[in-house]
Write a protein that holds these residues in place. Sequence first.
Motif, PDB file in Angstrom:
ATOM      1  N   GLY A   1       0.768  -1.181   0.005  1.00 44.38           N
ATOM      2  CA  GLY A   1       0.055  -0.016  -0.071  1.00 44.38           C
ATOM      3  C   GLY A   1       0.950   1.280   0.028  1.00 44.38           C
ATOM      4  O   GLY A   1       0.651   2.100  -0.760  1.00 44.38           O
ATOM      5  N   ARG A   2       1.755   1.377   0.923  1.00 45.61           N
ATOM      6  CA  ARG A   2       2.638   2.476   0.895  1.00 45.61           C
ATOM      7  C   ARG A   2       3.981   2.204   1.986  1.00 45.61           C
ATOM      8  O   ARG A   2       3.964   1.432   2.583  1.00 45.61           O
ATOM      9  CB  ARG A   2       1.896   3.803   1.648  1.00 45.61           C
ATOM     10  N   THR A   3       4.855   3.206   1.524  1.00 48.83           N
ATOM     11  CA  THR A   3       6.072   3.252   2.557  1.00 48.83           C
ATOM     12  C   THR A   3       5.760   4.227   3.302  1.00 48.83           C
ATOM     13  O   THR A   3       5.207   5.108   3.335  1.00 48.83           O
ATOM     14  CB  THR A   3       7.146   3.626   1.715  1.00 48.83           C
ATOM     15  N   ARG A   4       6.214   3.625   4.598  1.00 48.57           N
ATOM     16  CA  ARG A   4       5.646   4.450   5.938  1.00 48.57           C
ATOM     17  C   ARG A   4       7.192   4.928   6.541  1.00 48.57           C
ATOM     18  O   ARG A   4       8.265   4.284   6.769  1.00 48.57           O
ATOM     19  CB  ARG A   4       5.147   3.658   7.173  1.00 48.57           C
ATOM     20  N   VAL A   5       7.325   6.139   6.823  1.00 52.43           N
ATOM     21  CA  VAL A   5       8.421   7.002   7.302  1.00 52.43           C
ATOM     22  C   VAL A   5       8.224   7.432   8.688  1.00 52.43           C
ATOM     23  O   VAL A   5       7.073   8.364   8.872  1.00 52.43           O
ATOM     24  CB  VAL A   5       9.139   7.931   6.456  1.00 52.43           C
ATOM     25  N   LEU A   6       8.893   7.107   9.652  1.00 53.40           N
ATOM     26  CA  LEU A   6       8.783   7.918  11.140  1.00 53.40           C
ATOM     27  C   LEU A   6      10.052   8.603  11.536  1.00 53.40           C
ATOM     28  O   LEU A   6      11.001   7.819  11.205  1.00 53.40           O
ATOM     29  CB  LEU A   6       8.455   6.647  12.029  1.00 53.40           C
ATOM     30  N   THR A   7       9.860   9.973  11.853  1.00 51.38           N
ATOM     31  CA  THR A   7      11.155  10.460  12.073  1.00 51.38           C
ATOM     32  C   THR A   7      11.027  11.310  13.394  1.00 51.38           C
ATOM     33  O   THR A   7       9.803  11.881  13.421  1.00 51.38           O
ATOM     34  CB  THR A   7      11.512  11.135  10.730  1.00 51.38           C
ATOM     35  N   THR A   8      11.860  11.555  14.059  1.00 55.56           N
ATOM     36  CA  THR A   8      12.005  12.511  15.152  1.00 55.56           C
ATOM     37  C   THR A   8      11.906  13.926  14.860  1.00 55.56           C
ATOM     38  O   THR A   8      11.790  14.797  15.593  1.00 55.56           O
ATOM     39  CB  THR A   8      13.301  12.228  16.076  1.00 55.56           C
ATOM     40  N   HIS A   9      12.105  14.104  13.363  1.00 50.85           N
ATOM     41  CA  HIS A   9      12.239  15.276  13.190  1.00 50.85           C
ATOM     42  C   HIS A   9      10.528  16.070  13.197  1.00 50.85           C
ATOM     43  O   HIS A   9      10.404  17.393  12.750  1.00 50.85           O
ATOM     44  CB  HIS A   9      12.473  15.514  11.600  1.00 50.85           C
ATOM     45  N   SER A  10       9.575  15.129  13.215  1.00 49.14           N
ATOM     46  CA  SER A  10       8.285  15.534  13.121  1.00 49.14           C
ATOM     47  C   SER A  10       7.676  16.060  14.482  1.00 49.14           C
ATOM     48  O   SER A  10       6.508  16.510  14.524  1.00 49.14           O
ATOM     49  CB  SER A  10       7.411  14.496  12.586  1.00 49.14           C
TER      50      SER A  10
END
Length: 342
Positions: free
Chosen positions: A21-30
């Motif tokens: 479905g999609r690539t998921r990106v999690l980052t502390t920059h958010s």
Amino acid sequence: MPTAIDSYEEGRRRPTGSAGGRTRVLTTHSVPPDESLEYWHDAVFDTLVGMDIAAEGRTYDATLRTDRLGDLQITTVEADPGHVHRAPRFIARGDGREVFVAVQSAGRAQVEQDGRSTELRTGDIGFFETLRPFRTTFPERFRLKIFAVPRPLLELPEADVRRLTGRAIRPSGGLPALLAPLLERLADTSESYTTPTAERLAESVIDLVAATAADQLGADPAELPGADGVLLQRVRTYIRWHLSDPGLTPSVIAGVHGISVRYLHRMFEAEGSTVCRWIREQRLRECRKELAAQPPGSVSLGQVARRWGFASPAGFGKAFRSSFGLSPSDWLDRVRAGGVPC
């Protein structure tokens, strides 16, 4: 503060026909810097498994990218130095359904599990059992590519997995030299494959992981991954990639691999099967997956049968009924009615 589920950066949509479905990106920059470590706890728990995470300062710079390749979840973690502990209290929550096979892509990792400790250096492979505690220290900024393999697909007894943890598998030769760069490359390109290709790749990767594990465990030479076992893995991979060819016969397969037809048959007999039966089982498996995934009326049984190497719809129907006790159309009706599993 927001949790990883609520405040992750949305991954981009995949092109039509891609592997998931999609690539998921999690980052502390958010999130604000003073919330970064708490956010990272949530992100790791949401994507991998629960762990205690500690760092030197109050702020933490980290990003993970996760995607799927067939039955594999692939997560690339890039983060500051720190310590992680998979403690018993997390295991009790029941979130350890996979074995993690990781490639140290950059930096170092000092790993402890099952009474052993080792250091993973760049390029090394490590096995992590998520049903038991482990500790990992990252003394410098690092990048780790983690393949979460469903435990049943790996087909390794728990005792064997226990023998693999806390060890660094160096890619200096043999199967590890094939596996490490393959995992590296697939982690970087996982979103670029269509669904059928992704599923075949995942099956081949799991086979190679299992063969590498058996090699590290010093399996019986008559079993994987001795000379016959490694060759059998190559033959199976070749078959999977050529299932659509109706001319895929034992003589063709033997010729491609430089062995006699008799030797080919003997390898499969040692596994309790035959070449032709194994080919038929793989074709039927792919046909069932495609039929169950397609909207009603969008594809004919004959089209699916020919696409996976059956010479005729009649031959496909006969093989299907022999294996599953139902005609393909009756089986599909029951699947859509929720009466039988796919």
